[in-house]
Design an enzyme around this catalytic site. Structure first.
Site, PDB file in Angstrom:
ATOM      1  N   CYS A 100      86.867   9.076  13.321  1.00 46.22           N
ATOM      2  CA  CYS A 100      87.584   8.760  14.561  1.00 46.22           C
ATOM      3  C   CYS A 100      88.965   8.169  14.233  1.00 46.22           C
ATOM      4  O   CYS A 100      89.848   8.889  13.787  1.00 46.22           O
ATOM      5  CB  CYS A 100      86.745   7.840  15.441  1.00 46.22           C
ATOM      6  SG  CYS A 100      87.319   7.769  17.158  1.00 46.22           S
ATOM      7  N   HIS A 119      81.974  11.102  15.981  1.00 49.56           N
ATOM      8  CA  HIS A 119      81.168  10.059  15.329  1.00 49.56           C
ATOM      9  C   HIS A 119      79.852  10.663  14.827  1.00 49.56           C
ATOM     10  O   HIS A 119      78.842  10.638  15.539  1.00 49.56           O
ATOM     11  CB  HIS A 119      80.867   8.928  16.320  1.00 49.56           C
ATOM     12  CG  HIS A 119      82.047   8.068  16.621  1.00 49.56           C
ATOM     13  ND1 HIS A 119      82.342   6.922  15.909  1.00 49.56           N
ATOM     14  CD2 HIS A 119      83.019   8.190  17.551  1.00 49.56           C
ATOM     15  CE1 HIS A 119      83.438   6.371  16.403  1.00 49.56           C
ATOM     16  NE2 HIS A 119      83.879   7.129  17.393  1.00 49.56           N
ATOM     17  N   GLU A 142      77.755   9.524  12.827  1.00 43.85           N
ATOM     18  CA  GLU A 142      76.691   8.525  12.635  1.00 43.85           C
ATOM     19  C   GLU A 142      75.714   8.474  13.807  1.00 43.85           C
ATOM     20  O   GLU A 142      74.559   8.056  13.649  1.00 43.85           O
ATOM     21  CB  GLU A 142      77.288   7.131  12.385  1.00 43.85           C
ATOM     22  CG  GLU A 142      78.034   6.497  13.541  1.00 43.85           C
ATOM     23  CD  GLU A 142      79.524   6.813  13.587  1.00 43.85           C
ATOM     24  OE1 GLU A 142      80.281   5.996  14.137  1.00 43.85           O
ATOM     25  OE2 GLU A 142      79.921   7.883  13.080  1.00 43.85           O
TER      26      GLU A 142
END
Length: 534
Positions: free
Chosen positions: A379, A505, A507
């Site tokens: 990001c 993102h 994750e």
């Protein structure tokens, strides 16, 4: 009110906050999925914010983004990582959302001139949202945020008390998570805080069926029996949730104390053994790691690790995939010293907002690029990769993002067109899952092994395509694109061992039994780099 066919497990917390209700709820979800049951999990947060999107990470921790673009509590990250559920905006309800909805209905005349009150109007709204999220699921696990005794939690506790009356005791289960302090000097576990917490809960009209006791050490049987007697539960329904080195051991700890059987018996469901093979494999992997890698995380919120919760877990998942322990070296981007990066095997620049600490992150990226160290930008991290490259390779010395310098003559990162003129900060970013088309013959394609992926986003700024040709001429290529608007989603540096940035993102989609491909590749390449240096 809509009547649900689902069974409900309500999880409350007592004594103090941050005990791990989210992990406990997620672990219960894992047990139930192991039994072949369809589940959902929901978090009820008593704060008056509509969502946590505009809250300071130091106060709230990470904002977890769902596929449909909801900005939610970090506990939803635990729920998704531990189970196969794909959650949505229905799965995180705040007091702010509840009151907002009630007041909108009042303005529309939905209450037919009634005096609008906490009971029944607010509690009815809470019950309605709980039932809506549980649709078509065998079991809904509903976690109530905060601590019993907090004034903010009272409407939520009253709502779940009423729900038990309405849908029947045979369809509801109350689990109370408490803290049993261990006094090391005396070598003694103290049950009094738990007794008082349950007393407070019973005064509200809720009798817990199961008590999960958080403690530094495992509770012996005599302590469990004492808690059972004073709190009016069966001794076998007092569960010890003691400290462990990895949270992924918790489903097995709960199974060892027959929590799955207690729940099945309470709901009169088919009695069978849960399949927890994948959890046994994860724990076995964590206990038989072959080596380690050191990863520097250069961030601005490092004093509160919960601000990077999904990131931490995704790195651990990448390690599990390659049987490696991931040592996380936390580096404050405001006080970056290059010596902090000298001995690391990889550098990760996570997302964030605001100007503070930006130049430190840029220096870390320069170090990773010039020293050929595996470097991962997420990001804001990706955006700063572009800024660093523009300044130090392309020669645009004042290159910047308009987020930090609105007057820069080289805005390599600029606000998205549709974000211009937006005044409300809450819920207005580019949020949720968007498609990304990956170019063949790139590292990104080598990692994903497919052309089309869907990843989750949370941003207002993007790579400025006016500079794309400059970058690609010098070997920094856009390997992933959002096709509908030609937005740059992934950038990678050719002639570098591993220097990749992504606007999304990753994750948020990583799981312990299925590490996200980018994290798995990053850890693998960090280990290769380590072996080459040794």
């Amino acid at each position: 009110m809509h009547v649900s066919n689902s069974k409900f497990i309500f999880v409350t917390g007592g004594v103090l906050s941050s005990l791990g209700k989210g992990v406990a709820s997620a672990s219960i979800g894992a047990l139930l999925e192991g039994l072949g049951l369809s589940i959902t999990l929901q978090k009820l947060d008593p704060y008056l914010n509509v969502d946590p999107g505009t809250m300071n990470p130091y106060q709230h921790g990470e904002v977890f983004v769902t596929e449909d673009g909801a900005e939610t509590d970090l506990d939803l990250g635990h729920y998704e990582r531990f189970t196969n559920t794909n959650l949505s905006k229905l799965n995180n309800i705040t007091a702010g959302k509840i009151y907002n909805s009630v007041l909108e209905k009042e303005r529309k005349g939905a209450y037919l001139g009634s005096t609008v009150q906490v009971i029944p109007h607010v509690t009815d709204e809470i019950k309605s949202m709980i039932l809506k999220a549980s649709k078509d699921k065998d079991i809904a696990i509903v976690e109530i945020g905060g601590t019993v005794g907090d004034i903010e939690s009272l409407p939520f506790l009253e709502a779940i008390r009423q729900l038990q009356l309405e849908i029947g005791k045979e369809n509801t289960l109350f689990i109370h998570l408490t803290y049993v302090p261990y006094i090391s000097v005396a070598g003694e576990l103290k049950t009094k805080p738990t007794q008082h917490s349950v007393k407070e809960l019973r005064a509200i009209g809720i009798q817990p069926d199961i008590i999960i006791c958080r403690s530094e050490v495992e509770l012996p049987q005599d302590v469990k029996s004492k808690i059972a007697m004073f709190c009016n539960v069966k001794p076998e329904n007092v569960i010890s949730a003691y400290d462990v080195d990895y949270i992924y051991k918790i489903p097995l700890i709960l199974k060892a104390q027959n929590l799955d059987k207690i729940i099945i018996d309470a709901f009169r469901l088919e009695n069978k053994e849960p399949n927890l093979t994948k959890w046994e494999n994860i724990v076995s992997s964590l206990e038989h790691l072959k080596d380690s890698v050191d990863i520097a995380i250069v961030g601005k919120y490092i004093k509160l690790k919960d601000a990077y919760k999904s990131l931490i877990e995704a790195l651990i998942h990448g390690g599990i995939e390659h049987k490696l322990k991931v040592n996380m070296i936390w580096v404050d981007s405001e006080n970056l010293n290059e010596k902090d990066l000298e001995h690391v095997d990889g550098i990760l620049i996570p997302g964030g907002f605001g100007e503070r600490g930006i130049e430190g992150k840029i220096r870390a990226l320069n170090y990773g690029r010039t020293k050929n160290i595996p470097t991962f930008g997420i990001c804001l991290g990706m955006q700063l990769m572009a800024v660093e490259f523009a300044r130090n390779v392309l020669g645009f010395k004042d290159a910047n993002s308009t987020e930090f310098d609105p007057n820069t003559s080289n805005p390599v990162i600029d606000i998205m067109e549709e974000q211009k003129g937006i005044e409300n900060l809450g819920g207005t970013m580019r949020l949720g899952a968007y498609e990304c088309l990956i170019k063949e013959n790139t590292k990104a394609y080598e990692i994903y092994k497919e052309n089309l992926i869907y990843e989750r986003h949370r941003h207002r700024y993007e790579f400025n395509n006016k500079y794309k040709e400059h970058f690609e001429k010098h070997g920094f290529i856009a390997s992933g694109i959002y096709p509908k608007k030609s937005l740059v989603e992934i950038i990678e540096l050719q002639n570098h061992r591993w220097y990749i940035g992504c606007q999304f993102h990753p994750e948020f989609k990583s799981k312990p039994f299925k590490a996200h491909k980018l994290f798995a590749s990053f850890i693998e390449n960090a280990y290769i780099y380590k072996k080459e240096r040794s």
